[in-house]
Design an enzyme around this catalytic site. Structure first.
Site, PDB file in Angstrom:
ATOM      1  NE  ARG A  50     -13.574  -5.977  -0.582  1.00  0.00           N
ATOM      2  CZ  ARG A  50     -12.371  -6.711  -0.563  1.00  0.00           C
ATOM      3  NH1 ARG A  50     -12.172  -7.643  -0.630  1.00  0.00           N
ATOM      4  NH2 ARG A  50     -11.343  -6.600   0.512  1.00  0.00           N
ATOM      5  CB  ILE A  99      15.593   3.881   0.750  1.00  0.00           C
ATOM      6  CG1 ILE A  99      14.777   3.748   1.227  1.00  0.00           C
ATOM      7  CG2 ILE A  99      16.794   4.766  -0.016  1.00  0.00           C
ATOM      8  CD1 ILE A  99      13.952   4.807   0.197  1.00  0.00           C
ATOM      9  CG  HIS A 117      -3.468   1.185  -6.668  1.00  0.00           C
ATOM     10  ND1 HIS A 117      -3.922   2.810  -6.542  1.00  0.00           N
ATOM     11  CD2 HIS A 117      -4.697   0.959  -7.113  1.00  0.00           C
ATOM     12  CE1 HIS A 117      -4.667   2.317  -5.748  1.00  0.00           C
ATOM     13  NE2 HIS A 117      -5.444   1.470  -5.813  1.00  0.00           N
ATOM     14  CB  CYS A 146      -8.302   3.557  -7.184  1.00  0.00           C
ATOM     15  SG  CYS A 146      -8.481   1.829  -7.094  1.00  0.00           S
ATOM     16  CD  GLU A 169      -0.552   4.939  -6.845  1.00  0.00           C
ATOM     17  OE1 GLU A 169      -0.956   5.040  -8.150  1.00  0.00           O
ATOM     18  OE2 GLU A 169      -1.409   4.459  -6.462  1.00  0.00           O
ATOM     19  CG  ASP A 187      11.320  -1.625   2.393  1.00  0.00           C
ATOM     20  OD1 ASP A 187      11.032  -0.440   2.601  1.00  0.00           O
ATOM     21  OD2 ASP A 187      10.937  -2.053   3.323  1.00  0.00           O
ATOM     22  CE  LYS A 190      30.164   1.006  25.258  1.00  0.00           C
ATOM     23  NZ  LYS A 190      31.663   0.531  25.280  1.00  0.00           N
TER      24      LYS A 190
HETATM   25  N1  GLN Z   1     -12.324   1.731  -2.229  1.00  0.00           N
HETATM   26  C1  GLN Z   1     -12.442   1.088  -2.955  1.00  0.00           C
HETATM   27  C2  GLN Z   1     -12.613  -0.090  -3.683  1.00  0.00           C
HETATM   28  O1  GLN Z   1     -12.471  -0.886  -3.367  1.00  0.00           O
HETATM   29  C3  GLN Z   1     -11.193   1.855  -3.697  1.00  0.00           C
HETATM   30  C4  GLN Z   1      -9.755   1.264  -3.145  1.00  0.00           C
HETATM   31  C5  GLN Z   1      -9.031   1.768  -4.158  1.00  0.00           C
HETATM   32  O2  GLN Z   1      -8.732   2.980  -3.973  1.00  0.00           O
HETATM   33  N2  GLN Z   1      -7.696   1.598  -4.091  1.00  0.00           N
HETATM   34  O3  GLN Z   1     -13.300  -0.165  -5.314  1.00  0.00           O
END
Ligand code: GLN
Length: 542
Positions: A469, A19, A514, A380, A516, A71, A188
């Site tokens: 995956r 940060i 994702h 996901c 986020e 980070d 210190k």
């Molecule tokens: N385990 C799931 C996959 O590999 C979801 C992965 C995740 O949520 N990033 O597809």
């Protein structure tokens, strides 16, 4: 001309070096300079992708598909500059490259050694693609004194000499603890930490001192005297109520002015911090509160969901509400009648995850959200659970599951074996390596007209970051759509489901990517904005 600021840490870990670096980046940006941030991690993993979230927290994924330290998420959130693969290097990565070169014969005749071969490779990693920015900030993971940090410290020491003080600066983050029985702040530990740094030949130019109260003038002078820095370069890094208040607080303590002074740059008295002030003002005076349940697995280590928690806060910023998070371990919902705990929450979020443990609890939480019309966002793994839930309870496929948990009769979620990246086809099998082989990084998706997803994004074409995956099996599309789960976003070739939603529900979305990872406090992601808005509407009902 690029200037380099190296940020090291001492005394203890978890002082918030990430940060601190990100906030300095934001301050320099607010003065009109371009910045880039980079992290060197001393551990031996080639990247954090294979590490347990309990150990290492979140794995942050870049557009170009690198699995990196969390980070880098702070760097992006504070500066808006998209990180790349080049912005994170580990000991494992450096050694893997050096050993590959040795095998190729690149060092033919030489004895390959930590100095100069490893240190040279570290220096290359620092300097790679560094041109074109005014400031490159390089954070060194770990704390001075760690055995594994030594090659990194040696490399930046050399760079400091090669670049000279006009182009390089060392900032050291330490702790100045308050000892209640003595009624004093203690200097210190800082002195010892700087000695440790001097041992490896680095004299810091600035000390950033984490403390819970102002450092009295006397103590500040003492630190300056013993550590050989200017008193003005002893900066108090005070505890603040929000990480987004850190740039403002550092500026008030004179950090950016002192950095510019070091480099001999004349600058205006104040940077433009209006962006940060607006964020902090909104955070401090919310117009309401919404309660969001996050039903996941790694709820004992919240670093595992760093970007997620931040993105939810950003959604709250957009709606001017405080977002209260209720972290629930999904296994709780595997006992009968426990899902009632979700009564009264204004939104339910099932985040990413791996492995079978706790999945039935997640499915129970999805079902609660769907049946009770509670706003739902599945990310996901959360989307995959939402699809399994719909398959089981709407489409009449009780055996629906994911092949991630072993072979099953109705694989509505299955192993991703082939996909296109740009013009290339990527292929995987069950026997592939686990490291770095998921579908990683930015991929485009196309959104269907007249869907919630399209309204939320306000556009038809998006790109989002992936790390998975397994995928929703497109062969079940017809059955699921007939049952009421709409596939509103697909990969441009139509083969990979990217977004699902339930049109008859007030706000129910699952995404394979994702979102986020791309949310910023000054530019909240549309999905989090939409989700929190829906939660606000829900809060008016219950
Ligand atoms: N385990 C799931 C996959 O590999 C979801 C992965 C995740 O949520 N990033 O597809």
């Amino acid at each position: 001309m690029t200037r380099f600021v190296f940020v090291t840490g001492g005394v203890v870990s978890s002082l918030g070096k990430g940060i601190a670096s990100a906030a300095l980046g934001a301050l320099l940006q607010a003065r009109g300079f371009s910045v880039r941030l980079r992290k060197l991690d001393p551990y031996l993993n080639v990247d954090p992708g294979t590490m347990s979230p309990y150990q290492h927290g979140e794995v942050y994924v870049t557009d170009d598909g690198a699995e990196t330290d969390l980070d880098l998420g702070h760097y992006e959130r504070f500066t808006g500059v998209a990180a790349t693969r080049a912005d994170n290097a580990t000991t494992g990565r450096i050694y893997a490259d050096v050993i590959a070169r040795e095998r190729r014969g690149d060092y033919l005749g030489a004895t390959v050694q930590v100095i100069p071969h490893i240190t040279d490779a570290i220096k290359e990693a620092v300097l790679r693609h560094a041109d074109g920015v005014d400031f490159l900030l390089i954070e060194i993971g770990g704390t001075v004194g760690d055995i594994e940090s030594l090659p990194f410290l040696e490399a930046i020491r050399q760079l400091g000499n090669e670049l000279g003080p006009a182009r390089s600066m060392f900032v050291h983050l330490t702790l100045v603890p308050y000892i209640p029985s003595a009624g004093e702040l203690k200097t210190k530990p800082t002195q010892h930490s700087v000695k440790e740094l001097l041992n490896v030949g680095i004299q810091p130019h600035m000390l950033l001192c984490r403390c819970d109260r102002q450092i009295p003038e006397n103590e500040r002078r003492k630190i300056a005297l013993f550590c050989n820095v200017r008193p003005e370069a002893v900066i108090a890094a005070l505890d603040v109520d929000s990480i987004y208040a850190v740039p403002i607080s550092y500026h008030a303590e004179g950090m950016d002015r002192e950095v510019l002074r070091h480099f001999g740059i004349e600058a205006a008295e104040h940077p433009n911090l209006s962006r940060w002030q607006a964020i902090v003002d909104t955070l401090r005076a919310p117009e309401g509160t919404v309660k969001i349940a996050v039903v996941g697995k790694y709820t004992t280590l919240l670093d595992s969901y760093k970007s997620l928690a931040e993105a939810l806060t950003h959604g709250g910023l957009a709606a001017r509400v405080k977002v209260e998070l209720d972290w629930v371990d999904s296994q709780v919902f595997e006992e009968p009648h426990t899902v009632q705990r979700l009564e009264g929450v204004h939104g339910i979020l099932v985040p990413g995850g791996f492995g079978e443990r706790g999945t039935e609890g997640k499915i129970a939480a999805v079902r609660f959200a769907r049946e009770r019309n509670v706003p739902f966002l599945g990310i996901c793994f959360g989307m995959q659970m939402a699809v399994i839930e719909a398959a089981r309870h709407l489409a009449g496929l009780p055996a629906a599951s994911s092949t991630e948990f072993g072979p099953c009769a109705e694989p509505v979620v299955g192993l991703l074996t082939e996909w296109t990246r740009g013009n290339e086809i990527e292929r995987r099998g069950a026997e592939s390596d686990l490291g770095g082989t998921m579908r990683l990084g930015a991929y485009p998706a196309r959104l269907r007209e007249n869907t919630l997803a399209r309204t939320v994004y306000g556009t038809a074409d998006i790109t989002e970051r992936h790390r998975h995956r397994y995928e929703v099996n497109i062969n079940y599309r017809e059955a699921l759509e007939a049952a009421g789960l709409l596939f509103s976003g697909l990969s441009p070739d139509g083969s990979l489901p990217e977004i699902v939603e339930i049109p008859t529900h007030p706000w129910f979305i699952g995404v394979q990517f994702h979102p986020e990872l791309k949310s910023k406090p000054f530019d909240p992601h549309p999905l989090f904005r939409g989700f929190i808005e829906a939660a606000v509407a829900q809060s008016r009902l219950v």
